[in-house]
Scaffold this active site. Structure first.
Site, mmCIF file in Angstrom:
data_model
loop_
_atom_site.group_PDB
_atom_site.id
_atom_site.type_symbol
_atom_site.label_atom_id
_atom_site.label_comp_id
_atom_site.label_asym_id
_atom_site.label_seq_id
_atom_site.Cartn_x
_atom_site.Cartn_y
_atom_site.Cartn_z
ATOM 1 N N LEU A 91 0.826 -1.197 0.000
ATOM 2 C CA LEU A 91 0.000 0.000 0.000
ATOM 3 C C LEU A 91 0.859 1.244 0.000
ATOM 4 O O LEU A 91 2.045 1.212 0.277
ATOM 5 C CB LEU A 91 -0.910 0.015 1.227
ATOM 6 C CG LEU A 91 -1.955 -1.074 1.306
ATOM 7 C CD1 LEU A 91 -2.768 -0.882 2.546
ATOM 8 C CD2 LEU A 91 -2.842 -1.053 0.100
ATOM 9 N N ASP A 92 0.198 2.354 -0.256
ATOM 10 C CA ASP A 92 0.851 3.644 -0.406
ATOM 11 C C ASP A 92 0.499 4.499 0.809
ATOM 12 O O ASP A 92 -0.390 4.163 1.571
ATOM 13 C CB ASP A 92 0.263 4.272 -1.667
ATOM 14 C CG ASP A 92 1.202 5.238 -2.261
ATOM 15 O OD1 ASP A 92 0.779 5.927 -3.182
ATOM 16 O OD2 ASP A 92 2.349 5.289 -1.793
ATOM 17 N N SER A 93 1.178 5.632 0.968
ATOM 18 C CA SER A 93 0.770 6.515 2.051
ATOM 19 C C SER A 93 -0.621 7.077 1.803
ATOM 20 O O SER A 93 -1.388 7.329 2.741
ATOM 21 C CB SER A 93 1.772 7.638 2.227
ATOM 22 O OG SER A 93 1.952 8.324 1.020
#
Lengths: 161, 135
Positions: A91-93
């Site tokens: 996942l990404d920020s």
């Protein structure tokens, strides 16, 4: 049932904002506005947590895991308590921001950015919410019955393996 | 990723958009509330990820301004779709049968409003050549 109607009224409160011209300070006690005969809502009402709902560790854990499973970028089969968001689940920020927004919506609370930045695993999230609501694993609520004890035992097994 | 002020500003903007989408009511088209909410979230996702690799701090500031402008317009007109603009003067719409000059792209880039910054026109010249070759 009752809580969902309350939620409906709270959300329809957002429609009221264009109609209110002056901002009322919080020192004025809440007044009834008669919009139509059917709908009467209170302004300046702060959303309350219902006092008869016990926040327990299994309940928080199941709600958090449900939200994470409903997120479309997470593979629900590979989701565990210790799976890290960035390294394992990819996942990404920005995705973490989306997850925190969904959690804020679910738990009717605010989670500031400086705290949500440090979420690395679901376990951290659950621990954060437990700290927020003063929920301890070993303390049983007053209304604890047989089902709660089984649930708590299962949750404790999941947490410590 | 260094966690400086702009990083948190960008994340705060993203969160604000998602929060607006949860309580969005489509007043103009009441039956399309859910559709517009989904559009809100998908647009935010797409555009934020498309511009993820921008490094220049001035560009980042302009993109933040773009996000805020879209929010303001959407909340004011109760319409999440980007507001339409006219073509700039002395330019024609892109057409497959005509080569578009570089000056036309430049005037279009200059005259595009801030809230359409992420929507760029594609180069049409290559398509023309391929069409000629296939024909």
């Amino acid at each position: 049932m009752l809580s969902s109607t309350v939620r409906l009224l709270m959300r329809s409160g957002s429609l009221l904002r264009p109609l209110i011209i002056t901002a009322r300070p919080l020192s004025i006690k809440p007044t009834l506005i008669n919009l139509t005969e059917k709908r009467k809502t209170l302004i300046n009402e702060i959303p309350r947590r219902w006092s008869h709902v016990h926040y327990t560790y299994p309940m928080i854990e199941s709600r958090v895991m449900l939200i994470l499973r409903l997120f479309d970028k997470i593979d629900s089969n590979s989701l565990k308590l210790d799976s890290r968001f960035v390294q394992d689940l990819g996942l990404d920020s920005l995705d973490i921001v989306e997850i925190t927004a969904a959690l804020e919506d679910e738990f009717w609370t605010e989670i500031p950015d400086c705290d949500s930045d440090h979420f690395a695993t679901p376990r951290h999230v659950i621990q954060y919410l437990c700290d927020k609501y003063d929920v301890y694993e070993h303390i049983e609520p007053i209304s604890a019955g047989k089902e709660y004890l089984e649930e708590a035992k299962a949750a404790a097994d999941r947490a410590h393996h | 990723m260094s966690k400086n002020l702009t990083y948190f500003r960008v994340l705060q903007l993203y969160k604000r958009i998602i929060k607006i989408s949860y309580s969005w009511q489509a007043i103009n088209h009441p039956s399309k509330t859910l559709e517009e909410q989904i559009y809100f979230r998908n647009q935010a996702r797409e555009l934020f990820r498309k511009n993820k690799n921008v490094k220049d701090s001035n560009e980042i500031e302009e993109h933040i301004r773009e996000g805020e402008a879209r929010i303001e317009l959407a909340c004011h007109y109760r319409n999440p779709y980007p507001r339409l603009v006219n073509l700039p003067t002395y330019s024609l719409p892109p057409n497959r049968n005509r080569i578009r000059f570089k000056s036309e792209y430049e005037t279009e880039d200059m005259s595009r409003p801030i809230y359409l910054k992420s929507f760029e026109t594609k180069e049409e010249t290559l398509d023309n050549d391929e069409q000629f070759k296939s024909n």
